[in-house]
Design a protein around this motif. Structure first.
Motif: not given
Lengths: 83, 189
Positions: A10-15, B142, B161
């Motif tokens: 969930q924390e890495l979906l953007g990346a 980033y 995110s």
């Protein structure tokens, strides 16, 4: 890299969407997403939000501001070069 | 003359970025205030120009200075205003997270006016909004966002995110509320 937990994914979906993950992490997150309905939905949301914000038109700086910036370099001294 | 070449180089490295700097400054104020903020940024950048070693890092460097200027000038005031708005949207996100149903975001984005998406960024907590805006609107990588915000890259990943998720929830929640008025009226009839 071993698999990833749902919370980590969930924390890495953007990346993942932005192509900012290393290959092992990308594989691990993609593997989790392949069987997690929640992450599939959230991944689509990440893409949609990024796309919507990317379409936003940004305001143009006024000519007055551009001229002010040009003038300031003529009237103010720059700092001394550090050796 | 060294000063002339420095001046030309400074202008070459800053003027092409003014639009994006202004867009970023408008997170903290209206056009006129934002322009003042960008001007102050350029003054500080000019004074410290010798510290910029890598011209390719000029934009991220300017963003970092702008952020400092903005923190000094607007942030506290904006933060106080925002605290009143954060709670309802945070609740909205919890509802979204607890729900596995397909996201209505696609349909919401098709209906919502384009500038409303960016406006909605103002309703989510500052650190998330900032990371999302620096990436999606201003176009920083980033690694550059980590430099600008002095945060580890893992934190940047997480903020982007979560920020987009909060923004999606805020947009859906706002749409739901405006729809509820109509539905409520229809049911009351």
């Amino acid at each position: 890299m071993q698999g990833t937990t749902h919370e980590e994914a969930q924390e890495l979906l953007g990346a993942l969407v932005d192509g900012e993950l290393s290959l092992p992490l990308r594989r691990a997150v993609a593997m989790h997403v392949s069987y997690c309905a929640r992450c599939q939905r959230d991944l689509a949301e990440q893409r949609e939000i990024a796309r919507a914000l990317g379409r936003e038109k940004i305001p143009a700086a006024s000519l007055r501001l551009r001229n002010r910036i040009r003038r300031l370099t003529e009237t103010l001294p720059t700092g001394k070069r550090r050796e | 003359m060294e000063t002339d070449s420095q001046r030309a180089r400074f202008q070459q490295l800053t003027l092409p970025h003014l639009d994006r700097l202004l867009a970023l400054a408008m997170r903290w104020g209206e056009q006129e205030e934002a322009e003042d903020c960008v001007q102050e940024t350029c003054i500080r950048a000019w004074m410290a120009f010798a510290q910029l070693r890598d011209p390719r890092a000029a934009f991220a460097w300017l963003c970092r200075i702008l952020r400092t200027v903005a923190i000094e000038r607007f942030r506290l005031r904006k933060r106080r205003r925002e605290l009143l708005l954060i709670a309802p949207f945070a609740e909205g996100e919890e509802e979204q997270v607890a729900d596995d149903a397909p996201s209505p975001l696609d349909a919401v984005l098709a209906r919502v006016e384009q500038h409303r998406v960016r406006e909605a960024l103002r309703s989510i907590p500052e650190e998330f909004a900032e990371a999302v805006e620096l990436h999606d609107v201003v176009g920083l990588k980033y690694r550059e966002i980590a430099q600008v915000t002095s945060a580890p890259i893992g934190t940047v990943m997480s903020r982007i995110s979560r920020g987009r998720r909060l923004l999606a929830a805020a947009l859906i929640e706002a749409e739901k509320r405006s729809g509820m008025t109509v539905v409520g009226r229809a049911q009351g009839e």
